[in-house]
Design a protein around this motif. Structure first.
Motif, PDB file in Angstrom:
ATOM      1  N   TYR A 177       0.330  -9.932   8.496  1.00 39.01           N
ATOM      2  CA  TYR A 177       1.427  -9.078   8.916  1.00 39.01           C
ATOM      3  C   TYR A 177       1.748  -9.323  10.387  1.00 39.01           C
ATOM      4  O   TYR A 177       0.937  -9.852  11.152  1.00 39.01           O
ATOM      5  N   ALA A 193       0.842  -1.184   0.000  1.00 40.66           N
ATOM      6  CA  ALA A 193       0.000   0.000   0.000  1.00 40.66           C
ATOM      7  C   ALA A 193       0.885   1.245   0.000  1.00 40.66           C
ATOM      8  O   ALA A 193       1.889   1.289   0.712  1.00 40.66           O
ATOM      9  N   ALA A 229      -6.832  -3.547   7.813  1.00 40.13           N
ATOM     10  CA  ALA A 229      -7.750  -3.499   6.680  1.00 40.13           C
ATOM     11  C   ALA A 229      -7.139  -4.072   5.398  1.00 40.13           C
ATOM     12  O   ALA A 229      -7.814  -4.778   4.647  1.00 40.13           O
ATOM     13  N   LEU A 230      -5.855  -3.773   5.154  1.00 45.96           N
ATOM     14  CA  LEU A 230      -5.237  -4.158   3.894  1.00 45.96           C
ATOM     15  C   LEU A 230      -4.576  -5.538   3.912  1.00 45.96           C
ATOM     16  O   LEU A 230      -4.493  -6.200   2.882  1.00 45.96           O
ATOM     17  N   TYR A 231      -4.078  -5.932   5.066  1.00 42.40           N
ATOM     18  CA  TYR A 231      -3.341  -7.194   5.179  1.00 42.40           C
ATOM     19  C   TYR A 231      -3.835  -8.002   6.381  1.00 42.40           C
ATOM     20  O   TYR A 231      -3.058  -8.336   7.262  1.00 42.40           O
ATOM     21  N   ASN A 236      -3.401   5.085  12.974  1.00 47.25           N
ATOM     22  CA  ASN A 236      -3.971   4.924  11.626  1.00 47.25           C
ATOM     23  C   ASN A 236      -3.225   3.872  10.823  1.00 47.25           C
ATOM     24  O   ASN A 236      -3.832   3.136  10.043  1.00 47.25           O
ATOM     25  N   THR A 237      -1.917   3.787  10.999  1.00 46.03           N
ATOM     26  CA  THR A 237      -1.131   2.784  10.285  1.00 46.03           C
ATOM     27  C   THR A 237      -1.530   1.377  10.721  1.00 46.03           C
ATOM     28  O   THR A 237      -1.664   0.467   9.894  1.00 46.03           O
ATOM     29  N   ARG A 238      -1.737   1.193  12.018  1.00 45.53           N
ATOM     30  CA  ARG A 238      -2.210  -0.115  12.511  1.00 45.53           C
ATOM     31  C   ARG A 238      -3.559  -0.469  11.880  1.00 45.53           C
ATOM     32  O   ARG A 238      -3.785  -1.602  11.466  1.00 45.53           O
ATOM     33  N   LYS A 239      -4.459   0.500  11.800  1.00 42.73           N
ATOM     34  CA  LYS A 239      -5.783   0.263  11.192  1.00 42.73           C
ATOM     35  C   LYS A 239      -5.649  -0.087   9.709  1.00 42.73           C
ATOM     36  O   LYS A 239      -6.368  -0.952   9.201  1.00 42.73           O
ATOM     37  N   ARG A 240      -4.743   0.592   9.019  1.00 43.47           N
ATOM     38  CA  ARG A 240      -4.524   0.293   7.598  1.00 43.47           C
ATOM     39  C   ARG A 240      -3.971  -1.116   7.412  1.00 43.47           C
ATOM     40  O   ARG A 240      -4.360  -1.830   6.491  1.00 43.47           O
ATOM     41  N   LEU A 241      -3.061  -1.524   8.295  1.00 44.50           N
ATOM     42  CA  LEU A 241      -2.522  -2.883   8.221  1.00 44.50           C
ATOM     43  C   LEU A 241      -3.629  -3.925   8.396  1.00 44.50           C
ATOM     44  O   LEU A 241      -3.693  -4.904   7.653  1.00 44.50           O
ATOM     45  N   LEU A 254       2.649   3.332   3.321  1.00 48.81           N
ATOM     46  CA  LEU A 254       2.378   2.599   4.549  1.00 48.81           C
ATOM     47  C   LEU A 254       3.519   2.698   5.556  1.00 48.81           C
ATOM     48  O   LEU A 254       3.286   2.756   6.765  1.00 48.81           O
TER      49      LEU A 254
END
Length: 93
Positions: A73, A1, A67-69, A60-65, A4
């Motif tokens: 991870y 992403a 959602a995306l992976y 926010n980075t934890r939330k993106r991880l 990230l």
């Protein structure tokens, strides 16, 4: 992403680098066919703790991880009084 890893690197410079104290930053990013690994270690500068920080970037980075992976991870963040360390592995398969 896209972007990230940026919050981790920005924080390392913002809270771990000084022009008046001896500091270090070590960043290693490797990618093979199925895995991205980032190791980041930096000095903790205590006088910069007074800077306003809401911690939203890492949150926010934890939330993106998530959602995306999802379940692809591993993120380990450790802090001592003198160092901040981030270990991130993302399964790209």
């Amino acid at each position: 992403a896209p972007l990230l890893l940026l919050p981790f690197i920005e924080n390392a410079f913002q809270y771990g680098i000084s022009t008046t104290e001896q500091t270090f930053l070590q960043l290693d990013i490797t990618i093979d066919t199925h895995c991205l690994v980032m190791e980041l270690v930096n000095t903790v500068i205590h006088q910069k703790e007074t800077k306003s920080s809401n911690g939203i970037g890492l949150s926010n980075t934890r939330k993106r991880l998530v959602a995306l992976y999802p379940k692809q991870y591993e993120l380990i963040i450790e802090e001592t009084p003198t160092e901040f360390e981030v270990h991130l592995e993302i399964n790209l398969a």
